[in-house]
Design a protein around this motif. Structure first.
Motif, PDB file in Angstrom:
ATOM      1  N   THR A  51       0.585  -1.107   0.053  1.00  0.00           N
ATOM      2  CA  THR A  51       0.092  -0.105  -0.133  1.00  0.00           C
ATOM      3  C   THR A  51       0.896   1.176  -0.026  1.00  0.00           C
ATOM      4  N   ASN A  52       2.146   1.194  -0.016  1.00  0.00           N
ATOM      5  CA  ASN A  52       3.015   2.386  -0.075  1.00  0.00           C
ATOM      6  C   ASN A  52       4.225   2.014  -0.970  1.00  0.00           C
ATOM      7  N   THR A  53       5.088   2.765  -1.021  1.00  0.00           N
ATOM      8  CA  THR A  53       6.357   2.474  -2.117  1.00  0.00           C
ATOM      9  C   THR A  53       7.621   2.415  -1.330  1.00  0.00           C
ATOM     10  N   THR A  54       7.605   1.667  -0.143  1.00  0.00           N
ATOM     11  CA  THR A  54       8.800   1.604   0.806  1.00  0.00           C
ATOM     12  C   THR A  54       8.659  -0.094   0.738  1.00  0.00           C
ATOM     13  N   TRP A  55       9.816  -0.470   1.273  1.00  0.00           N
ATOM     14  CA  TRP A  55      10.046  -1.930   1.666  1.00  0.00           C
ATOM     15  C   TRP A  55       8.878  -2.627   2.609  1.00  0.00           C
ATOM     16  N   ASN A  56       8.401  -3.878   2.037  1.00  0.00           N
ATOM     17  CA  ASN A  56       7.485  -4.329   2.968  1.00  0.00           C
ATOM     18  C   ASN A  56       7.606  -5.824   3.049  1.00  0.00           C
ATOM     19  N   LEU A  57       7.540  -6.763   4.035  1.00  0.00           N
ATOM     20  CA  LEU A  57       7.385  -7.961   3.985  1.00  0.00           C
ATOM     21  C   LEU A  57       6.186  -8.571   3.644  1.00  0.00           C
ATOM     22  N   VAL A  58       6.109  -9.566   2.564  1.00  0.00           N
ATOM     23  CA  VAL A  58       4.935  -9.969   2.103  1.00  0.00           C
ATOM     24  C   VAL A  58       5.062 -11.306   2.331  1.00  0.00           C
ATOM     25  N   THR A  59       3.702 -11.939   2.918  1.00  0.00           N
ATOM     26  CA  THR A  59       3.596 -13.246   3.513  1.00  0.00           C
ATOM     27  C   THR A  59       2.433 -13.997   2.375  1.00  0.00           C
ATOM     28  N   VAL A  60       2.847 -15.147   1.738  1.00  0.00           N
ATOM     29  CA  VAL A  60       2.051 -15.982   1.112  1.00  0.00           C
ATOM     30  C   VAL A  60       1.409 -17.111   1.804  1.00  0.00           C
ATOM     31  N   ALA A  61       0.121 -16.993   2.368  1.00  0.00           N
ATOM     32  CA  ALA A  61      -0.215 -17.855   3.523  1.00  0.00           C
ATOM     33  C   ALA A  61      -0.128 -19.310   2.973  1.00  0.00           C
ATOM     34  N   PRO A  62       0.062 -20.203   3.975  1.00  0.00           N
ATOM     35  CA  PRO A  62       0.088 -21.649   3.835  1.00  0.00           C
ATOM     36  C   PRO A  62      -1.130 -22.119   2.788  1.00  0.00           C
ATOM     37  N   GLY A  63      -0.934 -23.262   2.001  1.00  0.00           N
ATOM     38  CA  GLY A  63      -1.947 -23.577   1.500  1.00  0.00           C
ATOM     39  C   GLY A  63      -2.112 -23.315  -0.284  1.00  0.00           C
ATOM     40  N   GLN A  64      -1.152 -22.384  -0.597  1.00  0.00           N
ATOM     41  CA  GLN A  64      -0.991 -22.097  -1.922  1.00  0.00           C
ATOM     42  C   GLN A  64       0.358 -22.693  -2.624  1.00  0.00           C
ATOM     43  N   ILE A  65       1.501 -22.726  -1.809  1.00  0.00           N
ATOM     44  CA  ILE A  65       2.501 -23.248  -2.399  1.00  0.00           C
ATOM     45  C   ILE A  65       2.691 -24.775  -2.185  1.00  0.00           C
ATOM     46  N   PRO A  66       2.720 -25.522  -3.198  1.00  0.00           N
ATOM     47  CA  PRO A  66       2.392 -26.969  -3.296  1.00  0.00           C
ATOM     48  C   PRO A  66       3.796 -27.637  -2.638  1.00  0.00           C
ATOM     49  N   SER A  67       3.344 -29.115  -2.059  1.00  0.00           N
ATOM     50  CA  SER A  67       4.596 -29.938  -1.955  1.00  0.00           C
ATOM     51  C   SER A  67       5.154 -30.654  -3.059  1.00  0.00           C
ATOM     52  N   SER A  68       6.327 -30.464  -3.499  1.00  0.00           N
ATOM     53  CA  SER A  68       6.726 -30.878  -4.848  1.00  0.00           C
ATOM     54  C   SER A  68       8.121 -31.080  -4.995  1.00  0.00           C
ATOM     55  N   SER A  69       8.974 -31.818  -5.599  1.00  0.00           N
ATOM     56  CA  SER A  69      10.365 -32.067  -5.765  1.00  0.00           C
ATOM     57  C   SER A  69      10.717 -31.227  -6.666  1.00  0.00           C
ATOM     58  N   THR A  70       9.939 -30.690  -7.344  1.00  0.00           N
ATOM     59  CA  THR A  70      10.214 -30.015  -8.512  1.00  0.00           C
ATOM     60  C   THR A  70       9.586 -28.612  -8.946  1.00  0.00           C
ATOM     61  N   LEU A  71       9.714 -27.812  -7.719  1.00  0.00           N
ATOM     62  CA  LEU A  71       9.133 -26.745  -7.304  1.00  0.00           C
ATOM     63  C   LEU A  71       9.828 -25.430  -8.185  1.00  0.00           C
ATOM     64  N   SER A  72       9.169 -24.443  -8.719  1.00  0.00           N
ATOM     65  CA  SER A  72       9.709 -23.394  -9.212  1.00  0.00           C
ATOM     66  C   SER A  72       8.994 -22.063  -8.851  1.00  0.00           C
ATOM     67  N   LEU A  73       9.619 -21.106  -8.479  1.00  0.00           N
ATOM     68  CA  LEU A  73       9.119 -19.604  -8.167  1.00  0.00           C
ATOM     69  C   LEU A  73       9.285 -18.730  -9.371  1.00  0.00           C
TER      70      LEU A  73
END
Length: 579
Positions: free
Chosen positions: A143-165
């Motif tokens: 909501t601003n143009t300064t540094w913030n810590l973003v959190t992607v809540a659990p349940g979106q990133i999968p369990s995988s041996s070949t994960l890419s972001l």
């Protein structure tokens, strides 16, 4: 409960509520570096993670605008995505298969130049396929143009041996990313560690210690193991006190630490950047750069690094100028990197003068499109530039410039060659609000009445001056520079008396600081000389008359002293540090 701890002054803190799966703070680049080149860089100018992690993308890694303000900021390098739509940063080779997707949490530091344009974050489990599938994740936008810590809540990133972001800039706003972290999040892990605060236990020219305080909440039950890399833990026990402070004492300045806190299956990690408990230098201030060759200037007790990148280093040997005999070593820098700040007694009235020798040894790195840079200047006590010395390239030569705040057009007409040794004197008059720059003055006749080479009357008065800065701008703007014999005082006469400390021909005093109890003093004549040493309140603490080079000063306590040397009717004074 195990108690061992250590932390520092500029505090950086990572907090995780479970096991860290992957963490990347982008290292510390020496300048703007493509991702392809950064992968093969040498630590710390490289990504933290190597194989099987693979980095790619059309962004680059920079040391500018370092991460800040959020819990866990590393303040080193960051991935920069320019204002061209489609710029991206991709991470392959992540393995989260040992964890449940319902517990995997992604966090990262994020800065956008416009809140109307936000980062797109996606994951893939088949990024190497001919037609990979990418799925966007949701998070709360900045909501601003300064540094913030973003959190992607659990349940979106999968369990995988070949994960890419993949992190993509979708429109036309510049964006930066730092401190990417995947964590096996456990909701039952309730301890929350806040950013630490620190206070120096002492501020001397020796290596001091400091105390750090880490506030926490979410305690009150369980058994906690607190294991840092140095220092002693005290304060409240998270196992019995719900909200309190973990106190870390006896931490050596200049040491960074990692702290691991464990309670059952819950793991927390906090890192804190090194604190510096360095004193304010008294006036008159003399800096002969008498430090070990190839050491970092910012590691000395008179100077502090104010950003990241490659160090300003100590070079062997001296620069010389008629009427001024040098001692110690010199400081060498070029290109992009760390700026070094040295504080002195804050001055708010009268005049202040600084002088130094400079040799621009190589101009070839300066390009025709970016020929102008400032490399040194007076600052206030808050490290804000108030008077700056510029170099402007002109063909194979250069000119000096003077300015207070913005890019200067106030240039000396004299063209100088690479390899010329130049004496620069920068001064400010609080009464007339005037900055003055003298270049190569004749010391035998130099006074405040000597017409300056360049001058600038300011429209806004400088409130205070309390520091001097050496600056590395950029790979194409900062030439190779050697600086030597920095002097600062409130009058020209005082400045000259400091500059002419070495009126005794060939006078050398070394090592400085003294660490083994032996001070060496030699001159061109090596005749009998009187040596008197005073402490900083003016009390005589040592006196001898000798023609020997080595003098035993082992009886002196660690601290700062003034040495007065008299030989053949000539007297020189110099500061001495004993460790």
């Amino acid at each position: 409960m195990k108690k061992i701890y250590s932390l520092l002054l500029l505090v950086v803190s990572y907090v995780s509520f479970g096991q860290t799966i992957y963490s990347e703070n982008m290292g510390t680049p020496t300048g703007t570096t493509t991702i392809a080149n950064y992968i093969i860089g040498t630590a710390p100018a490289a990504f933290q993670n190597g194989s099987p992690i693979v980095y790619s993308g059309t962004g680059d890694v920079r040391a500018t605008s370092p991460s800040s303000t959020y819990t866990g900021f590393s303040a080193g390098g960051n991935v920069f995505l320019t204002g061209t739509a489609g710029k991206y940063f991709q991470i392959d080779g992540l393995n989260t298969s040992a964890y449940s997707g319902s517990n995997i949490q992604l966090t990262f530091g994020y800065l956008t130049a416009a809140t109307s344009t936000q980062l797109v974050v996606e994951y893939s489990t088949n990024a190497s396929a001919a037609t990979p599938t990418w799925t966007a994740v949701t998070f709360t936008n900045n909501t601003n143009t300064t540094w913030n810590l973003v959190t992607v809540a659990p349940g979106q990133i999968p369990s995988s041996s070949t994960l890419s972001l993949r992190f993509t800039q979708p429109a036309t706003a510049q964006m930066r990313i730092d401190d990417i972290k995947l964590t096996n999040f456990n909701a039952s892990c309730t301890l929350v560690l806040a950013a630490a605060t620190t206070a120096c236990d002492a501020t001397t020219y020796g290596i001091d210690t400091y105390t750090a305080t880490i506030p926490y909440t979410g305690g009150g039950s369980g058994s906690y193991s607190i294991v840092p890399t140095a220092g002693t833990v005290g304060g409240d026990n998270p196992g019995s006190v719900a909200a309190g402070n973990i106190i870390i004492s006896g931490i050596p300045e200049g040491t960074g630490i990692t702290v691991n806190v464990t309670s059952g299956t819950c793991q927390y990690q906090t890192t804190v950047a090194a604190a510096n408990c360095k004193p304010i230098n008294t006036l008159p201030y003399s800096e002969p750069f008498a430090y070990a060759e190839a050491s970092a200037l910012g590691a000395s007790q008179k100077w502090t690094n104010v950003n990241s990148g490659d160090d300003i280093i100590i070079a062997g040997g001296n620069l010389t100028y008629t009427g001024l005999t040098s001692s110690g070593n010199s400081a060498l820098f070029s290109g992009a990197g760390i700026d070094c700040f040295t504080p002195f007694t804050d001055t708010t009235s009268g005049t202040i003068y600084s002088s130094f020798l400079v040799n621009v040894t190589d101009l070839s790195t300066m390009t025709a499109t970016t020929p102008l840079t400032y490399f040194a200047g007076l600052t206030n006590s808050a490290q804000s530039y108030k008077g700056r010395v510029f170099i402007s390239k002109s063909g194979t030569q250069y000119q000096f410039g003077l300015d207070a705040a913005s890019t200067t057009t106030n240039l000396d007409a004299t063209l100088r060659n690479a390899g010329d040794v130049v004496l620069v004197v920068l001064g400010y008059d609080f009464d007339t609000m005037t900055l003055n720059l003298w270049i190569n003055p004749t010391l035998s006749s130099f006074s405040a009445a000597t017409p300056p080479t360049l001058s600038q009357v300011l429209t806004t008065a400088i409130a205070d001056l309390g520091g001097f800065m050496l600056r590395q701008d950029g790979a194409t703007t900062t030439p190779n520079i050697i600086v030597d014999e920095l002097r600062i005082d409130t009058t020209i006469a005082g400045l000259l008396s400091v500059n002419q400390n070495n009126a005794i021909a060939g006078l050398k005093m070394y090592p400085n600081p003294v660490t083994n109890g032996i001070l060496n003093i030699s001159t061109e004549a090596n005749a009998e000389r009187a040596v008197v040493i005073y402490d900083m309140v003016g009390k005589q603490v040592f006196a001898t008359t000798t023609s020997e080079t080595a003098i035993n000063v082992a009886g002196l306590n660690a601290g700062l002293y003034i040495v007065k040397i008299t030989e053949a009717g000539k007297t020189a004074t110099s500061k001495l540090i004993v460790k």
